[in-house]
Design a protein around this motif. Structure first.
Motif, PDB file in Angstrom:
ATOM      1  N   THR A 175       0.826  -1.211   0.000  1.00 24.93           N
ATOM      2  CA  THR A 175       0.000   0.000   0.000  1.00 24.93           C
ATOM      3  C   THR A 175       0.859   1.259   0.000  1.00 24.93           C
ATOM      4  OG1 THR A 175      -1.795  -1.131   1.177  1.00 24.93           O
ATOM      5  CG2 THR A 175      -1.775   1.275   1.246  1.00 24.93           C
ATOM      6  N   THR A 176       1.839   1.290   0.886  1.00 29.67           N
ATOM      7  CA  THR A 176       2.726   2.454   0.955  1.00 29.67           C
ATOM      8  C   THR A 176       3.481   2.629  -0.354  1.00 29.67           C
ATOM      9  OG1 THR A 176       2.998   2.050   3.322  1.00 29.67           O
ATOM     10  CG2 THR A 176       4.557   3.550   2.291  1.00 29.67           C
ATOM     11  N   TYR A 177       3.950   1.534  -0.906  1.00 28.71           N
ATOM     12  CA  TYR A 177       4.711   1.581  -2.152  1.00 28.71           C
ATOM     13  C   TYR A 177       3.837   2.087  -3.295  1.00 28.71           C
ATOM     14  CZ  TYR A 177       8.331   0.125  -5.478  1.00 28.71           C
ATOM     15  OH  TYR A 177       9.315   0.105  -6.443  1.00 28.71           O
ATOM     16  N   GLY A 178       2.573   1.670  -3.311  1.00 26.27           N
ATOM     17  CA  GLY A 178       1.669   2.117  -4.364  1.00 26.27           C
ATOM     18  C   GLY A 178       1.306   3.586  -4.252  1.00 26.27           C
ATOM     19  N   LEU A 179       1.278   4.116  -3.033  1.00 26.26           N
ATOM     20  CA  LEU A 179       0.921   5.520  -2.832  1.00 26.26           C
ATOM     21  C   LEU A 179       1.940   6.480  -3.432  1.00 26.26           C
ATOM     22  CD1 LEU A 179      -0.469   5.552   0.829  1.00 26.26           C
ATOM     23  CD2 LEU A 179      -1.737   6.068  -1.278  1.00 26.26           C
ATOM     24  N   ARG A 180       3.124   5.988  -3.766  1.00 23.23           N
ATOM     25  CA  ARG A 180       4.139   6.882  -4.330  1.00 23.23           C
ATOM     26  C   ARG A 180       3.670   7.467  -5.653  1.00 23.23           C
ATOM     27  NH1 ARG A 180       5.376   2.000  -6.444  1.00 23.23           N
ATOM     28  NH2 ARG A 180       6.700   1.894  -8.319  1.00 23.23           N
ATOM     29  N   TRP A 181       2.870   6.708  -6.407  1.00 25.20           N
ATOM     30  CA  TRP A 181       2.360   7.227  -7.680  1.00 25.20           C
ATOM     31  C   TRP A 181       1.352   8.343  -7.441  1.00 25.20           C
ATOM     32  CZ3 TRP A 181       5.268   6.177 -11.516  1.00 25.20           C
ATOM     33  CH2 TRP A 181       5.934   4.946 -11.596  1.00 25.20           C
ATOM     34  N   LEU A 182       0.522   8.199  -6.421  1.00 23.87           N
ATOM     35  CA  LEU A 182      -0.431   9.264  -6.089  1.00 23.87           C
ATOM     36  C   LEU A 182       0.308  10.512  -5.625  1.00 23.87           C
ATOM     37  CD1 LEU A 182      -3.277  10.317  -5.680  1.00 23.87           C
ATOM     38  CD2 LEU A 182      -3.319   9.187  -3.427  1.00 23.87           C
ATOM     39  N   LEU A 183       1.350  10.315  -4.823  1.00 25.65           N
ATOM     40  CA  LEU A 183       2.139  11.451  -4.359  1.00 25.65           C
ATOM     41  C   LEU A 183       2.790  12.172  -5.536  1.00 25.65           C
ATOM     42  CD1 LEU A 183       3.092  12.735  -1.610  1.00 25.65           C
ATOM     43  CD2 LEU A 183       5.222  11.488  -1.957  1.00 25.65           C
ATOM     44  N   ALA A 184       3.314  11.412  -6.487  1.00 29.49           N
ATOM     45  CA  ALA A 184       3.948  12.016  -7.667  1.00 29.49           C
ATOM     46  C   ALA A 184       2.920  12.781  -8.504  1.00 29.49           C
ATOM     47  CB  ALA A 184       4.621  10.935  -8.507  1.00 29.49           C
ATOM     48  N   ALA A 185       1.727  12.194  -8.675  1.00 34.66           N
ATOM     49  CA  ALA A 185       0.686  12.865  -9.455  1.00 34.66           C
ATOM     50  C   ALA A 185       0.252  14.166  -8.780  1.00 34.66           C
ATOM     51  CB  ALA A 185      -0.518  11.933  -9.630  1.00 34.66           C
ATOM     52  N   LEU A 186       0.119  14.132  -7.461  1.00 34.54           N
ATOM     53  CA  LEU A 186      -0.260  15.351  -6.736  1.00 34.54           C
ATOM     54  C   LEU A 186       0.840  16.406  -6.822  1.00 34.54           C
ATOM     55  CD1 LEU A 186      -2.003  13.837  -3.582  1.00 34.54           C
ATOM     56  CD2 LEU A 186      -3.071  15.216  -5.379  1.00 34.54           C
ATOM     57  N   THR A 187       2.075  15.975  -6.875  1.00 34.26           N
ATOM     58  CA  THR A 187       3.180  16.929  -7.040  1.00 34.26           C
ATOM     59  C   THR A 187       3.028  17.688  -8.351  1.00 34.26           C
ATOM     60  OG1 THR A 187       4.657  15.446  -5.813  1.00 34.26           O
ATOM     61  CG2 THR A 187       5.687  17.196  -7.108  1.00 34.26           C
ATOM     62  N   VAL A 188       2.703  16.968  -9.414  1.00 33.47           N
ATOM     63  CA  VAL A 188       2.488  17.614 -10.714  1.00 33.47           C
ATOM     64  C   VAL A 188       1.339  18.609 -10.633  1.00 33.47           C
ATOM     65  CG1 VAL A 188       1.851  17.239 -13.122  1.00 33.47           C
ATOM     66  CG2 VAL A 188       3.433  15.659 -11.985  1.00 33.47           C
ATOM     67  N   VAL A 189       0.239  18.197  -9.991  1.00 28.98           N
ATOM     68  CA  VAL A 189      -0.924  19.084  -9.862  1.00 28.98           C
ATOM     69  C   VAL A 189      -0.559  20.344  -9.084  1.00 28.98           C
ATOM     70  CG1 VAL A 189      -3.230  19.306  -8.851  1.00 28.98           C
ATOM     71  CG2 VAL A 189      -2.591  17.204 -10.050  1.00 28.98           C
ATOM     72  N   VAL A 190       0.148  20.177  -7.977  1.00 33.27           N
ATOM     73  CA  VAL A 190       0.547  21.320  -7.146  1.00 33.27           C
ATOM     74  C   VAL A 190       1.415  22.287  -7.947  1.00 33.27           C
ATOM     75  CG1 VAL A 190       2.005  21.987  -5.189  1.00 33.27           C
ATOM     76  CG2 VAL A 190       0.335  20.146  -4.918  1.00 33.27           C
ATOM     77  N   LEU A 191       2.377  21.768  -8.682  1.00 35.24           N
ATOM     78  CA  LEU A 191       3.282  22.629  -9.440  1.00 35.24           C
ATOM     79  C   LEU A 191       2.556  23.348 -10.574  1.00 35.24           C
ATOM     80  CD1 LEU A 191       6.436  20.323  -9.641  1.00 35.24           C
ATOM     81  CD2 LEU A 191       6.088  22.308  -8.152  1.00 35.24           C
ATOM     82  N   VAL A 192       1.696  22.641 -11.287  1.00 36.45           N
ATOM     83  CA  VAL A 192       0.964  23.260 -12.389  1.00 36.45           C
ATOM     84  C   VAL A 192       0.039  24.358 -11.871  1.00 36.45           C
ATOM     85  CG1 VAL A 192      -0.778  22.872 -14.183  1.00 36.45           C
ATOM     86  CG2 VAL A 192       1.110  21.264 -13.917  1.00 36.45           C
ATOM     87  N   LEU A 193      -0.684  24.085 -10.790  1.00 42.07           N
ATOM     88  CA  LEU A 193      -1.577  25.099 -10.228  1.00 42.07           C
ATOM     89  C   LEU A 193      -0.791  26.295  -9.695  1.00 42.07           C
ATOM     90  CD1 LEU A 193      -4.233  22.898  -8.374  1.00 42.07           C
ATOM     91  CD2 LEU A 193      -4.530  24.241 -10.471  1.00 42.07           C
ATOM     92  N   GLY A 194       0.389  26.043  -9.157  1.00 45.29           N
ATOM     93  CA  GLY A 194       1.229  27.148  -8.715  1.00 45.29           C
ATOM     94  C   GLY A 194       1.626  28.051  -9.867  1.00 45.29           C
ATOM     95  N   MET A 286       9.462  29.768  -5.196  1.00 47.60           N
ATOM     96  CA  MET A 286       9.832  29.058  -6.419  1.00 47.60           C
ATOM     97  C   MET A 286      10.979  28.078  -6.153  1.00 47.60           C
ATOM     98  SD  MET A 286       9.622  32.172  -9.193  1.00 47.60           S
ATOM     99  CE  MET A 286      10.119  31.133 -10.562  1.00 47.60           C
ATOM    100  N   VAL A 287      11.985  28.535  -5.404  1.00 49.53           N
ATOM    101  CA  VAL A 287      13.088  27.638  -5.057  1.00 49.53           C
ATOM    102  C   VAL A 287      12.572  26.487  -4.194  1.00 49.53           C
ATOM    103  CG1 VAL A 287      15.294  27.459  -3.850  1.00 49.53           C
ATOM    104  CG2 VAL A 287      14.803  29.465  -5.252  1.00 49.53           C
ATOM    105  N   GLY A 288      11.646  26.803  -3.288  1.00 53.85           N
ATOM    106  CA  GLY A 288      11.046  25.749  -2.466  1.00 53.85           C
ATOM    107  C   GLY A 288      10.310  24.717  -3.302  1.00 53.85           C
ATOM    108  N   ALA A 289       9.668  25.155  -4.379  1.00 55.61           N
ATOM    109  CA  ALA A 289       8.994  24.214  -5.287  1.00 55.61           C
ATOM    110  C   ALA A 289      10.002  23.284  -5.936  1.00 55.61           C
ATOM    111  CB  ALA A 289       8.209  24.981  -6.347  1.00 55.61           C
ATOM    112  N   ALA A 290      11.164  23.832  -6.278  1.00 52.44           N
ATOM    113  CA  ALA A 290      12.225  22.992  -6.859  1.00 52.44           C
ATOM    114  C   ALA A 290      12.704  21.958  -5.849  1.00 52.44           C
ATOM    115  CB  ALA A 290      13.388  23.868  -7.320  1.00 52.44           C
ATOM    116  N   LEU A 291      12.881  22.391  -4.594  1.00 51.12           N
ATOM    117  CA  LEU A 291      13.290  21.455  -3.541  1.00 51.12           C
ATOM    118  C   LEU A 291      12.208  20.409  -3.288  1.00 51.12           C
ATOM    119  CD1 LEU A 291      14.879  23.977  -1.002  1.00 51.12           C
ATOM    120  CD2 LEU A 291      16.072  22.428  -2.555  1.00 51.12           C
ATOM    121  N   LEU A 292      10.949  20.820  -3.403  1.00 49.10           N
ATOM    122  CA  LEU A 292       9.850  19.878  -3.228  1.00 49.10           C
ATOM    123  C   LEU A 292       9.887  18.793  -4.294  1.00 49.10           C
ATOM    124  CD1 LEU A 292       7.125  19.364  -1.628  1.00 49.10           C
ATOM    125  CD2 LEU A 292       6.013  20.540  -3.541  1.00 49.10           C
ATOM    126  N   ALA A 293      10.092  19.188  -5.553  1.00 45.18           N
ATOM    127  CA  ALA A 293      10.167  18.210  -6.640  1.00 45.18           C
ATOM    128  C   ALA A 293      11.303  17.226  -6.406  1.00 45.18           C
ATOM    129  CB  ALA A 293      10.343  18.930  -7.972  1.00 45.18           C
TER     130      ALA A 293
END
Length: 326
Positions: A175-194, A286-293
């Protein structure tokens, strides 16, 4: 009668350099990819995007800005960012040479070594288009998102450089291993909305050319904030499950650092919104977003192992122990 001793065959230059210099070159490339987000942000936030009126030259017939009494600081900020791009290009070439020539590694890893170089080339073209279209926010935002993708690829290259090419074996439950894909997808959403929020606000491009996205910036800021909180929730669940598991210290440490970066980003985001978007805080965001990615990719990389780095006879020991060692 004795036979003269055969002189040892010296490995090619890249084979001799690779054990010592591959990892530093990859680290330097990653740092450069993050730094250029900050310098690019400075260009945008100080209204220096058209400080150089053309590309690849700064002014027609001149590659560098010329100082005179009427010169503002804008051409030098823009030219400084272009100079750092050149340094980053050199680092990308070094990484490509060291990684792609490593015949002891898998083809996937070797091709990944070309990603920074390809990305820098694409960014150079997009940067030129950005100037030619007078800093339209869609192109400016795309420029930033490509940088985020390059940071993610460079971080993944760093992860892969310190591990072998065996089949990935999860270190956590399914379950934890599978959630990494959701976390990655949300990262994309967060960055695009930013990017959309910024493109709708006062820092969308240039001081004189007032392009904006035709959306309510405050409404988009609320949507962006909601996506961040959803990201935090998923990360918290993953981290809680990691802390309860028997996995070693590195996934826990990287996960906690990522959580800290995320909460720091949230704090900066709210403060900048309620203080009128000062450029220093926006650039820090913006730099924080880079560190987040970079943090998300690194955290996901710690959740599995692919064995040790292969040792090539005569090439010396690997540069570092695997990042995913338990």
């Amino acid at each position: 009668m004795t036979t003269p001793a055969t002189a040892p065959v010296r490995p090619p230059l890249l084979d001799r350099l690779r054990p010592r210099w591959t990892r530093p070159a990859i680290v330097a490339n990653l740092i450069g990819q993050i730094v250029i987000v900050g310098t690019g942000g400075a260009v945008r936030l100080t209204g220096s995007g058209l400080g150089c009126s053309t590309w690849p030259q700064c002014e027609p017939g001149e590659f560098t800005p010329r100082f005179h009494e009427a010169t503002s600081i804008h051409p030098f900020i823009e030219f400084g960012n272009r100079t750092i791009t050149g340094v980053l290009g050199i680092l990308a070439i070094v990484v490509a040479l060291l990684v792609f020539s490593d015949r002891s590694r898998s083809a996937a890893y070797r091709w990944l070594g070309l990603a920074p170089l390809a990305g820098v080339a694409v960014q150079a073209v997009v940067g030129g288009i950005t100037v030619l279209v007078d800093l339209h926010p869609a192109i400016v935002g795309g420029h930033l998102l490509i940088s985020m993708a390059l940071i993610a690829a460079s971080t993944w290259l760093l992860v892969r450089s310190a591990e072998g090419d065996a089949r990935p074996e999860p270190l956590v439950d399914r379950t934890t291993y599978g959630l990494r894909w959701l976390l990655a997808a949300l990262t994309v959403v967060v960055l695009v909305l930013g990017v959309v929020v910024t493109g709708a606000g006062p820092h969308s491009g240039d001081e004189e050319v007032g392009y904006r996205f035709a959306v309510d910036p405050y409404a988009m800021a609320r949507v962006h904030a909601a996506s961040v909180w959803l990201f935090v929730a998923v990360l918290a669940v993953m981290l809680w499950r990691v802390l309860r598991s028997q996995v070693g210290g590195r996934p826990r440490t990287v996960g906690l650092v990522l959580l800290g970066v995320t909460l720091g980003q949230g704090l900066i985001g709210y403060v900048q919104l309620f203080t009128g978007l000062p450029i220093a805080l926006v650039n820090l965001h913006m730099v924080g977003a880079a560190l987040l990615a970079a943090g998300v990719v690194s955290f996901c990389g710690t959740l599995r192992t692919r064995g040790p780095v292969p040792v090539v006879p005569g090439a010396g020991a690997p540069a570092a122990a695997p990042l995913t060692a338990v």
